[in-house]
Design a protein around this motif. Structure first.
Motif, PDB file in Angstrom:
ATOM      1  N   ASN A   1       0.848  -1.192   0.000  1.00  0.00           N
ATOM      2  CA  ASN A   1       0.000   0.000   0.000  1.00  0.00           C
ATOM      3  C   ASN A   1       0.878   1.235   0.000  1.00  0.00           C
ATOM      4  OD1 ASN A   1      -2.649  -1.215   0.252  1.00  0.00           O
ATOM      5  ND2 ASN A   1      -2.003  -1.799   2.316  1.00  0.00           N
ATOM      6  N   ALA A   2       0.351   2.296  -0.546  1.00  0.00           N
ATOM      7  CA  ALA A   2       1.072   3.565  -0.503  1.00  0.00           C
ATOM      8  C   ALA A   2       0.057   4.691  -0.414  1.00  0.00           C
ATOM      9  CB  ALA A   2       1.936   3.726  -1.743  1.00  0.00           C
ATOM     10  N   TYR A   3       0.367   5.647   0.422  1.00  0.00           N
ATOM     11  CA  TYR A   3      -0.466   6.833   0.578  1.00  0.00           C
ATOM     12  C   TYR A   3       0.427   8.050   0.452  1.00  0.00           C
ATOM     13  CZ  TYR A   3      -4.029   3.703   2.403  1.00  0.00           C
ATOM     14  OH  TYR A   3      -4.950   2.695   2.536  1.00  0.00           O
ATOM     15  N   ILE A   4      -0.079   9.067  -0.192  1.00  0.00           N
ATOM     16  CA  ILE A   4       0.660  10.319  -0.297  1.00  0.00           C
ATOM     17  C   ILE A   4      -0.181  11.411   0.348  1.00  0.00           C
ATOM     18  CG2 ILE A   4       1.547  12.093  -1.856  1.00  0.00           C
ATOM     19  CD1 ILE A   4       2.532   9.876  -3.675  1.00  0.00           C
ATOM     20  N   ALA A   5       0.425  12.099   1.326  1.00  0.00           N
ATOM     21  CA  ALA A   5      -0.227  13.220   2.000  1.00  0.00           C
ATOM     22  C   ALA A   5       0.094  14.484   1.221  1.00  0.00           C
ATOM     23  CB  ALA A   5       0.280  13.333   3.431  1.00  0.00           C
ATOM     24  N   TYR A   6      -0.950  15.238   0.899  1.00  0.00           N
ATOM     25  CA  TYR A   6      -0.707  16.442   0.103  1.00  0.00           C
ATOM     26  C   TYR A   6      -1.209  17.713   0.778  1.00  0.00           C
ATOM     27  CZ  TYR A   6      -5.505  15.503  -1.431  1.00  0.00           C
ATOM     28  OH  TYR A   6      -6.845  15.240  -1.481  1.00  0.00           O
ATOM     29  N   ASP A   7      -1.718  17.614   1.945  1.00  0.00           N
ATOM     30  CA  ASP A   7      -2.106  18.795   2.718  1.00  0.00           C
ATOM     31  C   ASP A   7      -1.519  18.608   4.106  1.00  0.00           C
ATOM     32  OD1 ASP A   7      -3.222  21.091   3.663  1.00  0.00           O
ATOM     33  OD2 ASP A   7      -5.306  20.459   3.451  1.00  0.00           O
ATOM     34  N   VAL A   8      -0.251  18.983   4.234  1.00  0.00           N
ATOM     35  CA  VAL A   8       0.496  18.732   5.465  1.00  0.00           C
ATOM     36  C   VAL A   8       0.947  20.062   6.052  1.00  0.00           C
ATOM     37  CG1 VAL A   8       2.527  17.601   6.457  1.00  0.00           C
ATOM     38  CG2 VAL A   8       1.319  16.534   4.537  1.00  0.00           C
ATOM     39  N   ASN A   9       0.678  20.253   7.318  1.00  0.00           N
ATOM     40  CA  ASN A   9       1.152  21.433   8.040  1.00  0.00           C
ATOM     41  C   ASN A   9       2.192  20.971   9.043  1.00  0.00           C
ATOM     42  OD1 ASN A   9      -0.684  23.335   6.845  1.00  0.00           O
ATOM     43  ND2 ASN A   9      -2.293  22.325   8.026  1.00  0.00           N
ATOM     44  N   GLU A  10       3.382  21.541   8.946  1.00  0.00           N
ATOM     45  CA  GLU A  10       4.454  21.164   9.858  1.00  0.00           C
ATOM     46  C   GLU A  10       4.677  22.272  10.876  1.00  0.00           C
ATOM     47  OE1 GLU A  10       7.941  19.451   8.032  1.00  0.00           O
ATOM     48  OE2 GLU A  10       6.744  18.854   6.294  1.00  0.00           O
ATOM     49  N   VAL A  11       4.656  21.885  12.142  1.00  0.00           N
ATOM     50  CA  VAL A  11       4.905  22.812  13.236  1.00  0.00           C
ATOM     51  C   VAL A  11       5.980  22.186  14.103  1.00  0.00           C
ATOM     52  CG1 VAL A  11       3.918  24.030  15.203  1.00  0.00           C
ATOM     53  CG2 VAL A  11       2.511  23.609  13.179  1.00  0.00           C
ATOM     54  N   GLY A  12       7.167  22.764  14.061  1.00  0.00           N
ATOM     55  CA  GLY A  12       8.286  22.190  14.801  1.00  0.00           C
ATOM     56  C   GLY A  12       8.579  20.795  14.290  1.00  0.00           C
ATOM     57  N   SER A  13       8.585  19.823  15.186  1.00  0.00           N
ATOM     58  CA  SER A  13       8.873  18.447  14.794  1.00  0.00           C
ATOM     59  C   SER A  13       7.602  17.640  14.532  1.00  0.00           C
ATOM     60  CB  SER A  13       9.718  17.751  15.863  1.00  0.00           C
ATOM     61  OG  SER A  13       9.004  17.737  17.080  1.00  0.00           O
ATOM     62  N   PHE A  14       6.446  18.309  14.557  1.00  0.00           N
ATOM     63  CA  PHE A  14       5.170  17.631  14.316  1.00  0.00           C
ATOM     64  C   PHE A  14       4.636  17.942  12.926  1.00  0.00           C
ATOM     65  CE2 PHE A  14       5.391  18.143  18.905  1.00  0.00           C
ATOM     66  CZ  PHE A  14       5.140  16.842  19.323  1.00  0.00           C
ATOM     67  N   ALA A  15       3.990  16.951  12.336  1.00  0.00           N
ATOM     68  CA  ALA A  15       3.330  17.133  11.040  1.00  0.00           C
ATOM     69  C   ALA A  15       1.867  16.774  11.192  1.00  0.00           C
ATOM     70  CB  ALA A  15       3.982  16.259   9.986  1.00  0.00           C
ATOM     71  N   TYR A  16       1.003  17.668  10.767  1.00  0.00           N
ATOM     72  CA  TYR A  16      -0.433  17.444  10.819  1.00  0.00           C
ATOM     73  C   TYR A  16      -0.928  17.210   9.397  1.00  0.00           C
ATOM     74  CZ  TYR A  16       0.208  19.403  15.437  1.00  0.00           C
ATOM     75  OH  TYR A  16       0.648  19.627  16.700  1.00  0.00           O
ATOM     76  N   ILE A  17      -1.465  16.017   9.167  1.00  0.00           N
ATOM     77  CA  ILE A  17      -1.914  15.631   7.834  1.00  0.00           C
ATOM     78  C   ILE A  17      -3.419  15.857   7.743  1.00  0.00           C
ATOM     79  CG2 ILE A  17      -2.129  13.722   6.208  1.00  0.00           C
ATOM     80  CD1 ILE A  17       0.366  12.519   7.688  1.00  0.00           C
ATOM     81  N   SER A  18      -3.800  16.737   6.836  1.00  0.00           N
ATOM     82  CA  SER A  18      -5.222  17.012   6.642  1.00  0.00           C
ATOM     83  C   SER A  18      -5.817  16.133   5.552  1.00  0.00           C
ATOM     84  CB  SER A  18      -5.436  18.475   6.266  1.00  0.00           C
ATOM     85  OG  SER A  18      -4.975  19.314   7.290  1.00  0.00           O
ATOM     86  N   ARG A  19      -5.027  15.870   4.496  1.00  0.00           N
ATOM     87  CA  ARG A  19      -5.548  15.105   3.368  1.00  0.00           C
ATOM     88  C   ARG A  19      -4.473  14.177   2.820  1.00  0.00           C
ATOM     89  NH1 ARG A  19      -8.747  19.013  -0.538  1.00  0.00           N
ATOM     90  NH2 ARG A  19      -9.859  17.097  -0.955  1.00  0.00           N
ATOM     91  N   SER A  20      -4.914  12.993   2.427  1.00  0.00           N
ATOM     92  CA  SER A  20      -4.010  12.043   1.775  1.00  0.00           C
ATOM     93  C   SER A  20      -4.827  11.199   0.816  1.00  0.00           C
ATOM     94  CB  SER A  20      -3.292  11.162   2.800  1.00  0.00           C
ATOM     95  OG  SER A  20      -4.210  10.329   3.463  1.00  0.00           O
TER      96      SER A  20
END
Length: 132
Positions: free
Chosen positions: A29-48
């Motif tokens: 399986n493979a997923y690509i996240a294309y709406d990613v917000n990075e804050v410091g060392s954290f990444a918040y994925i909104s859409r994939s």
């Protein structure tokens, strides 16, 4: 530092999605996240999107003469000194290269000029005819 980006053909649909690769390809399986917000060392994925693992290609960090990003799997026209080449972008022996399959030659991607993406192996396999 070069930008790390992937593309993949959306599973069961037309078109590609571009972004960060989420699932290892070995899992099937493979997923690509294309709406990613990075804050410091954290990444918040909104859409994939789930993508076909066979179509996942990595960005080389370079753009063609028209400003288009060059990905692994792209078919390109370019020049090596005065020689015109049509080849496939591949990662070979720890380097990005233009594989001129017709003449069985490899050219380092940074040694070619006037490079232009004319398609990719997933959407335009007919461009590979005559290169084998």
């Amino acid at each position: 530092m070069r930008e790390i980006e992937f593309r993949g053909k959306i599973a069961g649909a037309e078109g590609f999605v571009y972004g960060k690769l989420l699932a290892p390809l070995a899992s099937g399986n493979a997923y690509i996240a294309y709406d990613v917000n990075e804050v410091g060392s954290f990444a918040y994925i909104s859409r994939s999107e789930k993508v076909d693992p066979e179509t996942v290609d990595q960005y080389t960090g370079l753009k063609d003469k028209n400003g288009k990003k060059i990905f692994e799997g792209d078919i390109v026209n370019c020049k090596f000194f005065d020689k015109k080449i049509t080849g496939l972008i591949e990662f070979i022996e720890y380097m990005w290269a233009v594989n001129d399959r017709k003449n069985r030659r490899l050219y380092q991607l940074n040694e070619v000029s006037n490079i232009e993406v004319i398609g990719n192996i997933h959407e335009n396999p007919e461009l590979m005819e005559g290169m084998e």
